[in-house]
Design an enzyme around this catalytic site. Structure first.
Site, PDB file in Angstrom:
ATOM      1  N   GLU A 187      11.623  52.651  -3.079  1.00 32.53           N
ATOM      2  CA  GLU A 187      12.736  53.218  -3.845  1.00 32.53           C
ATOM      3  C   GLU A 187      13.594  54.141  -2.991  1.00 32.53           C
ATOM      4  OE1 GLU A 187      10.661  54.939  -7.141  1.00 32.53           O
ATOM      5  OE2 GLU A 187      10.052  52.937  -7.831  1.00 32.53           O
ATOM      6  N   ASP A 214      12.874  46.030  11.564  1.00 38.87           N
ATOM      7  CA  ASP A 214      12.151  46.877  12.504  1.00 38.87           C
ATOM      8  C   ASP A 214      12.037  48.315  11.984  1.00 38.87           C
ATOM      9  OD1 ASP A 214      11.867  44.767  14.283  1.00 38.87           O
ATOM     10  OD2 ASP A 214      13.768  45.188  15.278  1.00 38.87           O
TER      11      ASP A 214
HETATM   12  N1  LIG Z   1      14.370  51.631  -0.897  1.00 34.67           N
HETATM   13  C1  LIG Z   1      14.991  52.023   0.197  1.00 34.67           C
HETATM   14  N2  LIG Z   1      16.221  52.587   0.127  1.00 34.67           N
HETATM   15  C2  LIG Z   1      16.867  52.964   1.242  1.00 34.67           C
HETATM   16  N3  LIG Z   1      16.372  52.842   2.497  1.00 34.67           N
HETATM   17  C3  LIG Z   1      15.160  52.296   2.611  1.00 34.67           C
HETATM   18  C4  LIG Z   1      14.408  51.861   1.486  1.00 34.67           C
HETATM   19  N4  LIG Z   1      13.239  51.349   1.914  1.00 34.67           N
HETATM   20  C5  LIG Z   1      13.250  51.457   3.251  1.00 34.67           C
HETATM   21  N5  LIG Z   1      14.396  52.023   3.684  1.00 34.67           N
HETATM   22  C6  LIG Z   1      14.828  52.309   5.063  1.00 34.67           C
HETATM   23  O1  LIG Z   1      15.781  51.329   5.452  1.00 34.67           O
HETATM   24  C7  LIG Z   1      15.849  51.301   6.878  1.00 34.67           C
HETATM   25  C8  LIG Z   1      16.241  49.926   7.376  1.00 34.67           C
HETATM   26  O2  LIG Z   1      15.309  49.021   6.932  1.00 34.67           O
HETATM   27  P1  LIG Z   1      14.923  47.657   7.618  1.00 34.67           P
HETATM   28  O3  LIG Z   1      14.349  47.896   8.924  1.00 34.67           O
HETATM   29  O4  LIG Z   1      14.090  46.949   6.619  1.00 34.67           O
HETATM   30  O5  LIG Z   1      16.300  46.893   7.714  1.00 34.67           O
HETATM   31  P2  LIG Z   1      17.296  46.614   8.901  1.00 34.67           P
HETATM   32  O6  LIG Z   1      18.548  46.188   8.285  1.00 34.67           O
HETATM   33  O7  LIG Z   1      16.693  45.705   9.867  1.00 34.67           O
HETATM   34  O8  LIG Z   1      17.468  47.961   9.592  1.00 34.67           O
HETATM   35  P3  LIG Z   1      17.195  48.289  11.125  1.00 34.67           P
HETATM   36  O9  LIG Z   1      18.038  47.377  11.927  1.00 34.67           O
HETATM   37  O10 LIG Z   1      17.570  49.723  11.216  1.00 34.67           O
HETATM   38  O11 LIG Z   1      15.751  48.063  11.375  1.00 34.67           O
HETATM   39  C9  LIG Z   1      14.474  51.685   7.346  1.00 34.67           C
HETATM   40  O12 LIG Z   1      14.592  52.686   8.312  1.00 34.67           O
HETATM   41  C10 LIG Z   1      13.762  52.204   6.103  1.00 34.67           C
HETATM   42  O13 LIG Z   1      13.236  53.498   6.343  1.00 34.67           O
HETATM   43  C1  LIG Z   2      28.465  41.315  26.065  1.00 31.88           C
HETATM   44  C2  LIG Z   2      27.187  40.686  25.662  1.00 31.88           C
HETATM   45  C3  LIG Z   2      26.147  41.707  25.573  1.00 31.88           C
HETATM   46  C4  LIG Z   2      24.871  41.145  25.067  1.00 31.88           C
HETATM   47  C5  LIG Z   2      23.779  42.161  25.229  1.00 31.88           C
HETATM   48  C6  LIG Z   2      22.548  41.700  24.586  1.00 31.88           C
HETATM   49  C7  LIG Z   2      21.415  42.635  24.846  1.00 31.88           C
HETATM   50  C8  LIG Z   2      20.541  42.605  23.680  1.00 31.88           C
HETATM   51  C9  LIG Z   2      19.269  43.350  23.887  1.00 31.88           C
HETATM   52  C10 LIG Z   2      18.678  43.576  22.562  1.00 31.88           C
HETATM   53  C11 LIG Z   2      17.480  44.409  22.648  1.00 31.88           C
HETATM   54  C12 LIG Z   2      16.993  44.726  21.281  1.00 31.88           C
HETATM   55  C13 LIG Z   2      15.838  45.591  21.328  1.00 31.88           C
HETATM   56  C14 LIG Z   2      15.430  45.892  19.934  1.00 31.88           C
HETATM   57  C15 LIG Z   2      15.252  47.086  19.516  1.00 31.88           C
HETATM   58  C16 LIG Z   2      14.825  47.386  18.137  1.00 31.88           C
HETATM   59  O1  LIG Z   2      13.715  48.209  18.204  1.00 31.88           O
HETATM   60  C17 LIG Z   2      15.892  48.167  17.396  1.00 31.88           C
HETATM   61  C18 LIG Z   2      15.515  48.313  15.951  1.00 31.88           C
HETATM   62  O2  LIG Z   2      15.847  47.189  15.236  1.00 31.88           O
HETATM   63  N1  LIG Z   2      17.154  47.487  17.430  1.00 31.88           N
HETATM   64  C19 LIG Z   2      18.115  47.937  18.148  1.00 31.88           C
HETATM   65  O3  LIG Z   2      17.990  48.917  18.823  1.00 31.88           O
HETATM   66  C20 LIG Z   2      19.400  47.154  18.067  1.00 31.88           C
HETATM   67  C21 LIG Z   2      19.978  47.018  19.427  1.00 31.88           C
HETATM   68  C22 LIG Z   2      21.251  46.274  19.396  1.00 31.88           C
HETATM   69  C23 LIG Z   2      21.782  46.191  20.765  1.00 31.88           C
HETATM   70  C24 LIG Z   2      23.079  45.471  20.848  1.00 31.88           C
END
Ligand SMILES: Nc1ncnc2c1ncn2[C@@H]1O[C@H](COP(=O)(O)OP(=O)(O)OP(=O)(O)O)[C@@H](O)[C@H]1O
Ligand SMILES: CCCCCCCCCCCCC/C=C/[C@@H](O)[C@H](CO)NC(=O)CCCCC
Ligand SMILES: [Ca+2]
Length: 554
Positions: A187, A214
């Site tokens: 929630e 993540d």
């Molecule tokens: N019910 C909720 N309402 C709002 N935020 C929430 C809820 N449940 C979890 N979250 C938060 O939402 C954030 C993003 O969640 P999630 O990782 O599932 O999606 P995401 O779009 O992949 O985001 P990210 O790229 O940051 O990982 C998490 O950091 C989590 O703490």
């Molecule tokens: C001009 C072309 C450029 C292309 C570059 C591509 C490089 C991509 C590398 C991506 C590495 C992702 C590592 C993931 C980390 C996750 O723990 C974290 C949480 O979701 N995501 C990001 O930090 C999201 C990170 C988003 C980065 C863009």
């Protein structure tokens, strides 16, 4: 009961019968590890190659450990009804009304798994029941399979499809495999973390499932690791505390924006595949990096700890959450154009030579040998605080120190492969070797940095640049050149980014830079630039098996 009779009791019974499938007769055999069926008529001329699941024209074999469930068939379970052979199916059903259906894992390509059904008709009810019972007996001997799970769903992650994904794709499979699940739809942010930390009755469960991205995984990780340390009286604020590994495994049903942890441990972001890895009870140990500011615990990381470029991308993208997954692209372009660099000192303790190195092209795959070599305490001189103190003062004890101007400082505890970058930030990083790959990207031209970034998306080596160096390390520290503010406010607030830097042209480097960036820790922004990070080898386990080397398609 004598030991011998006890052992006999635990031995699975073996079966061999002539059963029908479609309009053909098969010799069906179940031994300790394989269920195989071979067509009777033509099998004498053919030999069958049996692997995990193999198939010649008329012989098939599936591993018992990849059977999802067995059940008494209903009329509409018949294979032919789905392929238009209703009439034949009906006739056979009348002739042999007693049938059972086996659901099993089928590999379909690109590391994707599907649940397939095969139905066998028996000459009588007793035979049918015997088959169901013996297969179930075998499945019950698979001790690593979970029976009871605690599921957390983030309804707002990624494209907000978490709830639907779980209900439509995952829950039916769990039901089929007789796994019970307590589901909590969160929630608020940190709901799952707080529930795990203090409330959840973990004794009831064999694992925790995270439906989200993540960020949601990070909540589960923090909840579970903190709970385990509290239960064992371990103080997380001590950077050199020996943390207690978590007993419950974590399953990830990908429903977020990047889903890098799922992708790097399974090879694909697919909810059905992940559900099947949970059902068969896979186990993949994983390193967790603990991050401290002085003697103050900040966060845990399993994927990317990034300062400079990725820290700035994440800081900017947080303000654009409403854009969904596209926010990373927009913030990525904006941060790239800003072309900031940051000054500071990185100190690290390199891993031993036998731990491989980030450029050895040995990728971490299912059953990885590097990860199986878990160091014993006598191999780990860095673990005693006495040694650590000594090494802090004495650079000859193994610590390396690098001072410079960096566009990015990245620590990848795993490859960080994701659909955006299929080989990841550090393609040869290992999931469970107790090390992190520290990547230092020094100040360079915008053009060179673009070349470096683009190499994350193709087959070229992103470390093959004069301005990039990479080290496999056990622990590292970073101290920004400019002292950071120390007000209490800064502990809770994310650092504010100053405006947009001037755009430099062509091969030139920028001479503008703000004093400090922020660390992104698996997508969360840390409140301090000065940190120390230590890898805790195999602190958690996932319901996964690492990326499978060769696809065994059926
Ligand atoms: N019910 C909720 N309402 C709002 N935020 C929430 C809820 N449940 C979890 N979250 C938060 O939402 C954030 C993003 O969640 P999630 O990782 O599932 O999606 P995401 O779009 O992949 O985001 P990210 O790229 O940051 O990982 C998490 O950091 C989590 O703490
Ligand atoms: C001009 C072309 C450029 C292309 C570059 C591509 C490089 C991509 C590398 C991506 C590495 C992702 C590592 C993931 C980390 C996750 O723990 C974290 C949480 O979701 N995501 C990001 O930090 C999201 C990170 C988003 C980065 C863009
Ligand atoms: Ca690692």
């Amino acid at each position: 009961m004598t030991r011998l009779s006890e052992m006999m009791e635990k031995q699975p019974r073996l079966l061999s019968s002539k059963l029908f499938q479609r309009h053909r007769q098969f010799e069906v055999v179940l031994n300790r590890s394989v269920l195989a069926w071979k067509e009777i008529e033509r099998s004498r001329q053919r030999s069958s190659g049996i692997s995990s699941e193999s198939e010649t024209a008329h012989s098939h074999a599936i591993q018992v450990c990849e059977i999802v469930a067995v059940r008494k068939s209903e009329e509409d379970d018949q294979d032919d009804t789905k392929t238009g052979g209703q009439k034949k199916a009906k006739q056979r059903y009348q002739l042999y009304p007693h049938a059972f259906t086996v659901s099993y894992v089928r590999r379909t390509g690109q590391h994707q798994w599907r649940c397939s059904d095969v139905t066998f008709h028996c000459a009588n009810q007793a035979l049918c029941e015997e088959w169901i019972q013996v297969i179930n007996e075998q499945l019950s001997l698979l001790a690593s399979r979970p029976k009871s799970l605690l599921v957390y769903i983030n309804p707002y992650g990624g494209k907000r499809r978490g709830k639907r994904i779980y209900e439509q794709k995952v829950a039916p499979l769990f039901r089929r495999a007789s796994i019970s699940a307590d589901v909590i739809v969160t929630e608020r942010a940190n709901h799952a973390r707080d529930h795990l930390k203090t409330e959840a009755n973990l004794d009831k469960y064999d694992g925790v499932v995270c439906v989200g991205g993540d960020g949601m995984f990070s909540e589960i990780l923090h909840g579970l690791v903190t709970r385990t340390q509290t239960d064992h009286g371990v103080d997380q604020n001590q950077p050199d505390a020996e943390l207690v590994p978590c007993s419950l495994r974590i399953g990830i049903i990908p429903a977020g924006s990047t889903d890098c942890i799922c992708f790097a441990t399974v090879g694909t972001n697919d909810p059905v595949t992940s559900a099947l890895h949970i059902i068969v009870g896979d186990s993949q140990p994983m390193d967790v990096c603990s991050v401290h500011h002085n003697d103050f615990f900040l966060r845990y990381s399993v994927s990317l700890l990034g300062y400079g470029f990725y820290g700035d991308v994440l800081t900017d993208s947080e303000r654009k959450r409403w854009l969904g997954p596209a926010r990373y692209d927009l913030s990525g372009v904006k941060t790239f154009l800003s072309h900031n660099y940051y000054e500071g000192t990185v100190s690290f303790l390199p891993a031993e030579d036998d731990m491989g190195n980030p450029r050895d092209k040995l990728q971490c795959r299912s059953g990885c040998h590097v990860c199986q070599h878990k160091p014993s305490s006598k191999d780990k001189p860095w673990e005693t605080s006495e040694e650590k103190e000594k090494s802090d003062k004495d650079s000859s004890s193994g610590w390396s120190v690098i001072r410079g101007k960096f566009i990015a400082i990245n620590a990848a505890s795993m490859s960080c492969a994701c659909p955006r970058s299929p080989k990841g930030l550090s393609p040869s990083a290992h999931l469970a070797d107790g090390t992190t790959d520290l990547i230092l990207v020094r100040k360079c031209s915008r053009f060179d940095f673009l070349r470096h970034l683009l190499r994350h998306t193709n087959k070229e080596d992103q470390f093959d640049h004069s301005f990039v160096e990479v080290h496999r390390v056990r622990t590292f520290r970073f101290q920004p050149r400019h002292q950071e503010p120390v007000s209490l406010e800064d502990l809770s607030e994310t650092p504010k980014k100053k405006g947009f830097g001037p755009i430099c042209s062509g091969q030139m480097t920028c001479n503008y830079s703000k004093a400090q960036s922020s660390w992104t820790c698996d997508g969360e922004i840390l409140p301090h630039a000065a940190i120390q990070a230590s890898v805790q080898c195999q602190l958690i386990r996932l319901f996964a098996r690492g990326i499978e080397e060769q696809q065994q398609q059926q």
